[in-house]
Enzyme design. Sequence first.
Site, mmCIF file in Angstrom:
data_model
loop_
_atom_site.group_PDB
_atom_site.id
_atom_site.type_symbol
_atom_site.label_atom_id
_atom_site.label_comp_id
_atom_site.label_asym_id
_atom_site.label_seq_id
_atom_site.Cartn_x
_atom_site.Cartn_y
_atom_site.Cartn_z
ATOM 1 N N ASP A 77 13.238 -2.241 14.854
ATOM 2 C CA ASP A 77 14.215 -1.292 14.303
ATOM 3 C C ASP A 77 13.588 0.101 14.314
ATOM 4 O O ASP A 77 13.543 0.799 13.307
ATOM 5 C CB ASP A 77 14.594 -1.711 12.879
ATOM 6 C CG ASP A 77 15.808 -0.962 12.339
ATOM 7 O OD1 ASP A 77 16.515 -0.303 13.128
ATOM 8 O OD2 ASP A 77 16.050 -1.028 11.113
ATOM 9 N N GLU B 149 0.823 -1.195 0.000
ATOM 10 C CA GLU B 149 0.000 0.000 0.000
ATOM 11 C C GLU B 149 0.866 1.258 0.000
ATOM 12 O O GLU B 149 1.872 1.334 0.699
ATOM 13 C CB GLU B 149 -0.885 -0.030 1.243
ATOM 14 C CG GLU B 149 -1.751 1.171 1.467
ATOM 15 C CD GLU B 149 -2.524 1.072 2.774
ATOM 16 O OE1 GLU B 149 -3.357 1.969 3.030
ATOM 17 O OE2 GLU B 149 -2.309 0.090 3.534
#
Length: 298
Positions: free
Chosen positions: A206, A98
């Site tokens: 992360d 997306e």
Amino acid sequence: MKDILKHSSIEDAVKSFAGFGVSIEEKTYVTGGDINESYMLKLSDGTKCFLKRNTRKGEDFFRAEMLGLMAIADTQTISCPRIHSYGKDGNGSFLLCEYIEAAPKVSDFWEFFAEELAALHKADTAKYVREGNYGFSEDNYIGATVQYNGGHDSWVGFFRDERLKPQIEMADRFLLSSDKKDFDKLLEKLDDILVEPEHPSLLHGDLWGGNFVTGSDGKAWLIDPATYVGCAEADIAMTELFGGFSRSFYQTYKECGCLMPGYEDRKEIYNLYHLLNHLNLFGSSYLSSVRNIIKRRV
């Protein structure tokens, strides 16, 4: 997981989610990141999607990212892009997902971010690990480095064996014999430094300022994860490593009750993992930061 999203060409990938009569009309390069090439694709039906390419990594690289994003989305706690497809063609591996249309931040952006991240960290994690309490369904990547996610019952054991040890072994070429002895001492006393969390948490893995964007709803959307089940403190520590987030983010997150007493003393150990990874990826400029942490601890 069945590989129903795997395709051997971007054109086939587009058809699989947009329909057989839909084609790519425009391809625009998107800046950002030093591992992959990124593009915005505009389709003939007006839909936009986001394409990531890598000529050096195989399709497992993007499969790993896909599984991480799907796990985060599955918790229904915080937004992330929906995956359309991944695969490999003659030009390398790819991930199609997306396209996130940017919008101005809502007035309480950082507070919402903290609350939704805390909700992610409180979500049940049992179905995301292959065995034990900590790990993930598969190994994945932290940046371009393989990240091992073998199952462990103990968080401290997981962080020692699946996070620090592999990075220390990879960093061998940078380390003096005295450094290696110091690392041995640190690993031996890790049980005295870290604590077992009250419950395991699904982590982004992360989480720094480059790995979230503002979506069309004006709130934070997570991207580029290195997802695994661990201790929530590891995610928060990473947010502080390269500049940090807004003060209101940390205040709100703390009020959500996910940090344990003593976090401030533990966070540099969690960030040692990321500094070691940067040392292994980008070279000796990170060695002094690694040594400083070790010297303070042994």
